[in-house]
Design an enzyme around this catalytic site. Structure first.
Site: not given
Ligand code: AQP
Length: 358
Positions: A115, A219, A222
């Site tokens: 990040k 992965k 968002k």
């Molecule tokens: N691709 C994924 N597959 C399985 N689980 C996932 N999680 C996120 N992406 C996947 C799970 O969702 C929960 C919450 O995630 P978060 O909102 O805390 O943020 P994150 O993991 O940072 O989600 P993103 O979409 O990847 O956001 P950005 O793009 O901002 O980094 C967690 O339990 C995570 O494991």
């Protein structure tokens, strides 16, 4: 006395929830509600670590994630649902954990490296300390279980490192104050009595890491600039079908066994999504679709995704019209969460030696 079985998890209110958040996290929380006490948080303090979102959008996203939890089957009567900023114990314990954790531990976190990118010096201190806040989220409730996706594994290991260091550093005070619990799995690395549990991750099933629909090695996330890379929980039927139709694949037919998915990340991802949505194993899916082309598999996957996701989407839209209902659920949840966390924080202050003059 033992630690009470209690699960904690959360999602950040940053942008739309996607299929990865749903299959990797929220959908897997639903059965846990019948196994132990459950606390599900909308982690808004985490949502400001990369940058401050627009205030109105942060509020809207907080309500939207709450609506998604409920639409996915989280019952506000069975589970505690609240937004993190409403319970000050998270911030207070995070500060204490900032003083327990070592900078070297934080520097090793791959999510921070990803990040922060090349411009590490310019990343916020909050982004570096993110895992320490996550440890506080979990341990402010002495949660014993954390159901999350695979990407959170390293952060959960760090939570255990913080718990272990606190338990060791303050073992004498914990014993003297009589606030410990006998270590359920005695080991030479830990004292006989623990204040914080050694939390267990719950990472299992065919969808612990859902990958981008445009690149099976990345992965689903968002923050991916391409909306075609993910299925959002608010996407309508046509959009879901279009995204699956356009998903990257390879020219081969599907194999009949899981081994045949090796080296085929996009095929493996779509089969994993099908399996998770159908609540089957990848083997079972391949028994049905082995030998078939993507031109046949993709429409079946699109139908399944639409059937599973659209009832949830309508429920989320209904809640959008009822913000007061959402706010009252969050208020009740924050009060119940604070009632658990505050006595734990009171003990933490005593253990550390903060003078209580109130
Ligand atoms: N691709 C994924 N597959 C399985 N689980 C996932 N999680 C996120 N992406 C996947 C799970 O969702 C929960 C919450 O995630 P978060 O909102 O805390 O943020 P994150 O993991 O940072 O989600 P993103 O979409 O990847 O956001 P950005 O793009 O901002 O980094 C967690 O339990 C995570 O494991």
């Amino acid at each position: 006395m033992t630690f009470r079985s209690r699960a904690f998890s959360g999602v950040q209110p940053t942008g739309n929830l996607h299929l990865g958040n749903y299959l990797g996290a929220v959908s897997r929380w639903v059965p846990v509600q019948d196994q132990m006490e459950t606390i599900f948080c909308v982690v808004d303090l985490h949502a400001i670590t990369a940058s401050f979102p627009d205030p109105g959008e942060l509020q809207a996203a907080t309500r939207e994630v709450t609506a998604a939890y409920i639409a996915a089957g989280i019952d506000p009567k069975k589970s505690i649902i609240f937004n993190q900023s409403q319970v000050p114990a998270h911030s207070e314990l995070a500060w204490i954990f900032n003083c327990v954790a070592r900078i070297g531990w934080m520097n090793r976190m791959t999510q921070f490296k990803d990040k922060a990118g090349k411009n590490r010096e310019n990343a916020s201190l909050g982004l570096l300390a993110y895992p320490s806040l996550m440890a506080a989220d979990i341990l402010a409730y002495k949660a014993t279980h954390v159901p999350v996706g695979d990407d959170q594994k390293q952060h959960l290991e760090l939570t255990r490192d913080i718990a272990a260091k606190f338990n060791n550093d303050f073992a004498a005070q914990v014993k003297e104050l009589g606030v410990g619990v006998p270590n359920p799995t005695p080991s030479p690395e830990l004292p006989e009595e623990l204040f914080f549990p050694m939390t267990e991750p719950m990472i299992a099933g065919p969808a612990t890491r859902i990958m981008s629909l445009r690149d099976g090695t990345k992965k689903m996330s968002k923050s991916d600039p391409s909306d075609l890379s993910r299925i959002n929980l608010i996407d309508d039927e046509d959009t879901i079908s279009k995204k699956i139709r356009k998903a990257k694949t390879d020219p081969e037919a599907l194999p009949s066994e899981v081994d045949g998915l090796a080296g085929r990340p996009e095929a493996g991802n779509l089969v994993g999504i099908y399996a998770a949505l159908a609540e089957k194993t990848k083997d079972e899916v391949l028994q049905e679709f082995g030998g078939r082309q993507f031109s046949e598999f993709k429409p079946a996957l699109a139908d399944l995704a639409v059937a599973k996701l659209t009832p949830m989407t309508s429920e989320m839209r209904r809640y959008k019209e009822e913000p007061a209902e959402i706010d009252s659920i969050l208020k009740d949840g924050a009060e119940r969460a604070a009632a658990i966390a505050e006595p734990i924080l009171k003990d933490v202050r005593k253990i550390i030696g903060f003078l209580d003059v109130r």
